[in-house]
Write a protein that holds these residues in place. Structure first.
Motif, PDB file in Angstrom:
ATOM      1  N   UNK A 193       0.840  -1.200   0.000  1.00 51.96           N
ATOM      2  CA  UNK A 193       0.000   0.000   0.000  1.00 51.96           C
ATOM      3  C   UNK A 193       0.876   1.251   0.000  1.00 51.96           C
ATOM      4  N   UNK A 194       1.976   1.197   0.733  1.00 52.93           N
ATOM      5  CA  UNK A 194       2.895   2.335   0.805  1.00 52.93           C
ATOM      6  C   UNK A 194       3.464   2.717  -0.557  1.00 52.93           C
ATOM      7  N   UNK A 195       3.476   1.759  -1.495  1.00 55.92           N
ATOM      8  CA  UNK A 195       4.177   2.009  -2.746  1.00 55.92           C
ATOM      9  C   UNK A 195       3.426   2.869  -3.752  1.00 55.92           C
ATOM     10  N   UNK A 196       2.476   3.650  -3.292  1.00 57.01           N
ATOM     11  CA  UNK A 196       2.055   4.800  -4.090  1.00 57.01           C
ATOM     12  C   UNK A 196       3.074   5.936  -3.947  1.00 57.01           C
ATOM     13  N   UNK A 197       3.978   5.793  -2.981  1.00 57.84           N
ATOM     14  CA  UNK A 197       4.923   6.862  -2.664  1.00 57.84           C
ATOM     15  C   UNK A 197       5.860   7.238  -3.812  1.00 57.84           C
ATOM     16  N   UNK A 198       6.423   6.281  -4.598  1.00 56.38           N
ATOM     17  CA  UNK A 198       7.293   6.726  -5.692  1.00 56.38           C
ATOM     18  C   UNK A 198       6.597   7.622  -6.704  1.00 56.38           C
ATOM     19  N   UNK A 199       5.298   7.384  -6.963  1.00 56.30           N
ATOM     20  CA  UNK A 199       4.562   8.286  -7.835  1.00 56.30           C
ATOM     21  C   UNK A 199       4.521   9.692  -7.230  1.00 56.30           C
ATOM     22  N   UNK A 200       4.216   9.769  -5.948  1.00 57.79           N
ATOM     23  CA  UNK A 200       4.150  11.059  -5.265  1.00 57.79           C
ATOM     24  C   UNK A 200       5.518  11.733  -5.281  1.00 57.79           C
ATOM     25  N   UNK A 201       6.562  10.960  -5.020  1.00 52.83           N
ATOM     26  CA  UNK A 201       7.921  11.496  -4.982  1.00 52.83           C
ATOM     27  C   UNK A 201       8.346  12.035  -6.347  1.00 52.83           C
ATOM     28  N   UNK A 202       8.077  11.276  -7.403  1.00 56.56           N
ATOM     29  CA  UNK A 202       8.432  11.732  -8.740  1.00 56.56           C
ATOM     30  C   UNK A 202       7.718  13.037  -9.075  1.00 56.56           C
ATOM     31  N   UNK A 203       6.437  13.121  -8.712  1.00 52.49           N
ATOM     32  CA  UNK A 203       5.668  14.340  -8.979  1.00 52.49           C
ATOM     33  C   UNK A 203       6.207  15.516  -8.180  1.00 52.49           C
ATOM     34  N   UNK A 204       6.486  15.312  -6.897  1.00 51.38           N
ATOM     35  CA  UNK A 204       7.001  16.401  -6.069  1.00 51.38           C
ATOM     36  C   UNK A 204       8.379  16.847  -6.536  1.00 51.38           C
ATOM     37  N   UNK A 205       9.208  15.889  -6.979  1.00 50.82           N
ATOM     38  CA  UNK A 205      10.528  16.246  -7.475  1.00 50.82           C
ATOM     39  C   UNK A 205      10.443  17.137  -8.703  1.00 50.82           C
ATOM     40  N   UNK A 206       9.452  16.852  -9.564  1.00 47.42           N
ATOM     41  CA  UNK A 206       9.270  17.682 -10.754  1.00 47.42           C
ATOM     42  C   UNK A 206       8.705  19.052 -10.388  1.00 47.42           C
ATOM     43  N   UNK A 207       7.765  19.093  -9.445  1.00 48.18           N
ATOM     44  CA  UNK A 207       7.098  20.344  -9.106  1.00 48.18           C
ATOM     45  C   UNK A 207       7.979  21.293  -8.306  1.00 48.18           C
ATOM     46  N   UNK A 208       8.702  20.752  -7.310  1.00 47.32           N
ATOM     47  CA  UNK A 208       9.414  21.614  -6.371  1.00 47.32           C
ATOM     48  C   UNK A 208      10.927  21.672  -6.595  1.00 47.32           C
ATOM     49  N   UNK A 209      11.494  20.673  -7.274  1.00 50.01           N
ATOM     50  CA  UNK A 209      12.926  20.668  -7.506  1.00 50.01           C
ATOM     51  C   UNK A 209      13.282  20.909  -8.967  1.00 50.01           C
ATOM     52  N   UNK A 210      12.268  20.998  -9.831  1.00 51.20           N
ATOM     53  CA  UNK A 210      12.526  21.246 -11.241  1.00 51.20           C
ATOM     54  C   UNK A 210      13.247  20.127 -11.943  1.00 51.20           C
ATOM     55  N   UNK A 211      13.079  18.878 -11.460  1.00 50.25           N
ATOM     56  CA  UNK A 211      13.774  17.748 -12.055  1.00 50.25           C
ATOM     57  C   UNK A 211      13.035  17.241 -13.288  1.00 50.25           C
ATOM     58  N   UNK A 212      13.819  16.860 -14.290  1.00 45.83           N
ATOM     59  CA  UNK A 212      13.223  16.320 -15.516  1.00 45.83           C
ATOM     60  C   UNK A 212      12.706  14.911 -15.250  1.00 45.83           C
ATOM     61  N   UNK A 213      11.510  14.640 -15.719  1.00 44.55           N
ATOM     62  CA  UNK A 213      10.901  13.318 -15.559  1.00 44.55           C
ATOM     63  C   UNK A 213      10.504  12.829 -16.947  1.00 44.55           C
ATOM     64  N   UNK A 214      11.346  11.987 -17.547  1.00 40.76           N
ATOM     65  CA  UNK A 214      11.075  11.463 -18.876  1.00 40.76           C
ATOM     66  C   UNK A 214      10.059  10.332 -18.850  1.00 40.76           C
ATOM     67  N   UNK A 215       9.582   9.997 -20.038  1.00 40.78           N
ATOM     68  CA  UNK A 215       8.534   8.968 -20.121  1.00 40.78           C
ATOM     69  C   UNK A 215       9.045   7.603 -19.704  1.00 40.78           C
ATOM     70  N   UNK A 216      10.344   7.334 -19.888  1.00 44.35           N
ATOM     71  CA  UNK A 216      10.878   6.026 -19.500  1.00 44.35           C
ATOM     72  C   UNK A 216      10.823   5.836 -17.991  1.00 44.35           C
TER      73      UNK A 216
END
Length: 306
Positions: free
Chosen positions: A103-126
């Motif tokens: 159940x906890x493993x929705x966290x990587x989705x949240x982390x990837x989104x937050x990294x893009x929103x607040x850290x300006x990190x590139x998130x490619x389709x791969x």
């Protein structure tokens, strides 16, 4: 420092180390929860970590007094990781280890989104596809059911949100502060929050917060929680110091492999064929990220000399 100067491959290796040691901490916590209140287990986790890392940080010459901004960040991070830890330990009292982690493993989705929103990190389709494949594998390993666990199933979700936010803040400060000092101050700040609560609740009858005197092996379980937490969070702090969150987030799915193994060895939770298929997907998605980032790290130009 930009993404091109990140040492991504070492960060990935440190993240893999975290995924192996973090379920060890959770296993000790589940063993301790048979008699020890959740708040006391969380206090032991941070108290032992502080006792180990503060002297080590002093010996390494890393324990500079934090600025007001850094102190505020430490307190916020400590509050987030304390909430995440307490919620997850409470879930482990009622749920199998692998179920709670699934159940906890929705966290990587949240982390990837937050990294893009607040850290300006590139998130490619791969990377998005790798996260989706790993998440699908986690759902095959253990299919979370609110019907089976009721409101307790919400606790790992709360852990996921708090831990993702904790990782984003950690990445913001990890590049400016040595890893040992960073985790030492985090443990001190979390202890500063939780210990007064336990003192106030002593004898109150409030189950999760009313401390008890541990008996026999429960001292070992509590110490194990703190030691495993110290090792695992040194590893993840190092990973976040070196690699962007979008690169290491999919690798968190490897944690379910270690959790499934420990669940079987310690708690006699045996994965079925569907769960084994999910584990294969998780390993495959994590291995893909590892190989792709290794290839990219070889083709990137070296960073300019300082």
């Amino acid at each position: 420092m930009t993404q091109s100067t990140d040492r991504i491959l070492p960060g990935i290796l440190l993240m893999v180390g975290f995924t192996v040691t973090a379920p060890v901490m959770d296993s000790f916590a589940k063993l301790a929860s048979a008699e020890i209140p959740v708040g006391q287990i969380a206090a032991a986790r941070f108290g032992v970590q502080a006792a180990i890392l503060m002297p080590l940080a002093v010996a390494l010459g890393q324990l500079a007094w934090p600025s007001a901004r850094e102190a505020a960040l430490h307190l916020v991070r400590a509050g987030l990781i304390l909430c995440a830890t307490t919620a997850f330990f409470a879930a482990l009292q009622a749920m199998p280890l692998a179920d709670a982690i699934a159940i906890f493993f929705v966290e990587p989705f949240i982390l990837t989104l937050l990294g893009a929103l607040f850290l300006g990190e590139a998130v490619g389709w791969r990377r998005i596809v790798a996260s989706a494949v790993g998440f699908s594998g986690a759902m095959l390993v253990i299919r979370p059911s609110f019907a089976a666990f009721g409101a307790v199933a919400l606790l790992p979700l709360a852990t996921a949100f708090c831990f993702a936010a904790y990782m984003v803040l950690t990445r913001q400060i990890a590049r400016r502060m040595p890893t040992v000092a960073l985790q030492a101050w985090t443990a001190v700040a979390a202890s500063f929050i939780v210990l007064p609560v336990l003192v106030l609740c002593d004898g109150s009858g409030i189950g999760p917060l009313d401390p008890v005197w541990p008996r026999g092996p429960f001292w070992v379980w509590l110490a194990g929680v703190g030691i495993a937490a110290t090792v695992s969070h040194l590893l993840i702090s190092g990973a976040l110091r070196l690699a962007p969150t979008a690169a290491i987030a999919p690798l968190q799915y490897l944690e379910i492999v270690a959790a499934a193994a420990l669940g079987y060895l310690i708690f006699d939770d045996l994965p079925d064929l569907e769960a084994l298929a999910g584990i294969a997907l998780i390993i495959g998605s994590g291995f893909y990220v590892f190989l792709r980032e290794r290839r990219l790290s070889l083709t990137r130009p070296p960073p300019p000399a300082p």
